[in-house]
Motif scaffolding. Structure first.
Motif, PDB file in Angstrom:
ATOM      1  N   LEU A 200       0.683  -1.168   0.241  1.00 59.36           N
ATOM      2  CA  LEU A 200      -0.160   0.028  -0.057  1.00 59.36           C
ATOM      3  C   LEU A 200       0.779   1.123  -0.010  1.00 59.36           C
ATOM      4  O   LEU A 200       1.891   1.433   0.669  1.00 59.36           O
ATOM      5  N   SER A 201       0.247   2.159  -0.753  1.00 63.74           N
ATOM      6  CA  SER A 201       1.239   3.559  -0.694  1.00 63.74           C
ATOM      7  C   SER A 201       0.189   4.569  -1.269  1.00 63.74           C
ATOM      8  O   SER A 201      -1.183   4.304  -1.701  1.00 63.74           O
ATOM      9  N   ARG A 202       0.460   5.943  -0.827  1.00 58.47           N
ATOM     10  CA  ARG A 202      -0.550   7.082  -1.303  1.00 58.47           C
ATOM     11  C   ARG A 202      -0.089   7.636  -2.731  1.00 58.47           C
ATOM     12  O   ARG A 202       1.241   7.744  -3.237  1.00 58.47           O
ATOM     13  N   LEU A 203      -1.265   7.791  -3.505  1.00 57.91           N
ATOM     14  CA  LEU A 203      -1.104   8.629  -4.615  1.00 57.91           C
ATOM     15  C   LEU A 203      -0.823  10.002  -4.370  1.00 57.91           C
ATOM     16  O   LEU A 203      -1.493  10.708  -3.378  1.00 57.91           O
ATOM     17  N   PRO A 204      -0.411  10.665  -5.354  1.00 62.63           N
ATOM     18  CA  PRO A 204      -0.499  12.188  -5.205  1.00 62.63           C
ATOM     19  C   PRO A 204      -1.678  12.812  -4.671  1.00 62.63           C
ATOM     20  O   PRO A 204      -1.762  13.974  -3.933  1.00 62.63           O
ATOM     21  N   ASP A 205      -3.038  12.327  -5.262  1.00 54.94           N
ATOM     22  CA  ASP A 205      -3.987  13.002  -5.011  1.00 54.94           C
ATOM     23  C   ASP A 205      -4.748  12.415  -3.534  1.00 54.94           C
ATOM     24  O   ASP A 205      -5.784  12.715  -3.168  1.00 54.94           O
TER      25      ASP A 205
END
Length: 540
Positions: A200-205
């Motif tokens: 799991l990781s965060r996207l720019p949005d």
């Protein structure tokens, strides 16, 4: 019309249909012309009437009422790639909503997985029952052979060998395996949660990107519910404390389900509850809808169907019940790419649907879990059941009456049980030493390990074609294998020498698309001759 006419109008269309217009003259509705038009999935098909005669064509278009050619029924273009959930295909990068499920001990081999990936499908390597060194070689070969094309690896629940499951997970994460098929799980393990959260990781949005994908094979609602919601707080906290995932990944894991897809496993080969697909698939789809309403995930979990998928009609039935995709298993073991011996493939090619039996499973022997196997041409099911009965009756090997023990050593093990124990010590010292430690403290556990020696090797004997052990072959299969044999009888696929896994998968999907158009015509009052209502596989 005569009795051998290939098409009848059994009732007027339920809706007012327009006429048909086209530049080419339609063909008489003969059997050959109908088959040709029906198989041209990429084009529409029109059934026309004129002066009491019937015609068929793939050309032209709907016109206005009152045309010279009266339209009796029509079906839109429908290709094999149109079946299933588009989201499944885009998520995994496949052309078709079908994947070949994992079969343990490398039966779903590297060759099988590569063949499926190169043909627009997805295949899963059968890593269950194999040691990490063997699986690592498979990873390297498949990654080299497929590069960016879709594939996955199986993670088989090992309740009595948790260390092996952890080692397998370390291997998957080390090599960047992004898609796993989680099989035979009764509850979520920390290894499975670790795999999910570590991707799991965060996207720019600010949205969450899911890189580690899980397809869970289940047949019960209570198990499905565990994959339809986030993992438990307790497991996530422990993984953070152990340094296996970050705090941010634990936070994100609270907003995603444990699985991207759930394969509802009906009456299948191997571990199975023998559930009827028509009952269990709608039930788990409804459960998914309930859980989605509760959690409101950004991407709802897709529900697919496996077990019993061996013919075009079975695949279409699953899609019509709402399956996002279908999964094949038993039928692939009879293919040339499978990690099974020629003797085993020939036995499977001869079986009928009733030629199956339930037998004790090696990996969950002590729990009484059972697998579905071939009973025709092998005595494994009967002999394995006898071992389980003895295990339940006695507390140790020494408690077994001498006559009973001698019979086991002569007919089943074909060696002294003391020698078998020494082989178990050697095997589990490498695989999972805690198994030996436990057995040395418990005579009952020791007996279980000795009996599991036979249960485990019987599958390997089948795979490698061990001479002299043919009657002990453990061959996992379900009734779909018999249904497949019935379907291909009299065609080029009747011979196992002609069975290639990607070709069979494509024939099933082509057949399902063909049958879809047949059903559309039938719904408009058209009845085709029985031989036209069956899709017969042909070489392209």
């Amino acid at each position: 019309m005569t009795i051998d006419t290939p098409i009848w109008i059994i009732q007027p269309a339920r809706i007012d249909l327009p006429g048909w217009q086209g530049s080419a003259k339609p063909l008489p509705a003969s059997e050959d012309n109908l088959v040709g038009c029906l198989r041209a999935n990429e084009k529409g098909i029109f059934i026309l009437q004129q002066e009491g005669n019937l015609y068929v064509t793939n050309e032209g278009a709907l016109g206005t009422t009152g045309q010279v050619w009266q339209l009796a029924a029509f079906a839109l273009p429908f290709n094999p790639t149109d079946l299933g959930d588009p989201g499944f295909k885009s998520f995994y990068g496949t052309e078709y909503a079908l994947y070949s499920g994992s079969m343990a001990n490398g039966i779903s081999s590297e060759e099988l997985v590569i063949a499926m990936g190169n043909a627009g499908f997805m295949g899963f390597f059968g890593s269950g029952g194999l040691l990490p060194d063997r699986v690592e070689k498979a990873i390297e070969r498949i990654q080299t052979g497929l590069k960016d094309k879709p594939f996955g690896f199986n993670l088989l629940n090992s309740p009595f060998e948790p260390a092996l499951e952890q080692r397998m997970m370390d291997l998957f994460l080390k090599h960047g395996i992004r898609t796993i098929e989680a099989s035979a799980y009764l509850t979520l393990t920390s290894s499975l949660v670790r795999f999910r959260a570590a991707g799991l990781s965060r996207l720019p949005d600010g949205s969450i990107r899911i890189e580690n994908r899980i397809i869970a094979k289940v047949s019960r609602k209570e198990i499905a519910s565990k994959f339809l919601q986030p993992p438990s707080e307790e497991v996530l906290k422990q993984l953070v404390a152990d340094g296996k995932i970050s705090q941010e990944q634990a936070e994100m894991a609270r907003f995603v389900p444990m699985a991207d897809d759930i394969t509802v496993e009906a009456d299948s080969g191997g571990h199975t509850d023998n559930r009827p697909l028509v009952g269990v698939l709608p039930s788990i789809i409804r459960l998914r809808d309930t859980m989605q309403e509760k959690h409101k995930f950004a991407q709802p979990v897709r529900i697919g169907a496996g077990g019993g998928i061996g013919t075009p009609s079975a695949a279409l039935a699953a899609f019509m019940m709402g399956a996002a995709y279908v999964v094949t298993g038993s039928i692939n073991q009879s293919c040339l790419e499978a990690g099974a011996s020629e003797h085993t493939r020939n036995l499977l090619a001869q079986m009928d649907s009733p030629d199956v039996a339930m037998a004790p499973a090696s990996d969950m022997f002590e729990m009484g879990v059972r697998v579905q196997v071939l009973k025709r041409g092998t005595m494994f099911a009967m002999r394995a059941q006898k071992l389980y009965e003895i295990y339940q009756r006695y507390e140790s090997i020494e408690d077994i009456p001498s006559a009973e023990r001698e019979k086991l050593e002569t007919t089943v093990f074909q060696r002294n049980l003391d020698d078998v124990w020494l082989e178990c010590v050697k095997f589990f010292t490498e695989r999972d030493p805690r198994q030996i430690e436990r057995a040395e403290k418990s005579a009952k556990d020791k007996m279980a390990l000795v009996f599991r020696w036979y249960l485990g090797l019987s599958s390997r004997w089948s795979n490698i074609g061990e001479k002299g052990r043919e009657m002990d072959y453990q061959i996992w299969t379900g009734p779909s294998m018999g249904a497949f044999n019935d379907w291909v009888k009299g065609t080029y696929l009747e011979s196992p020498a002609n069975r290639n896994v990607a070709d069979i998968s494509l024939q099933i999907m082509k057949g399902a698309a063909y049958l879809m158009r047949i059903r559309a015509l039938e719904a408009q009052g058209v009845l085709l001759a029985p031989n036209l209502r069956e899709y017969n596989p042909t070489r392209d």
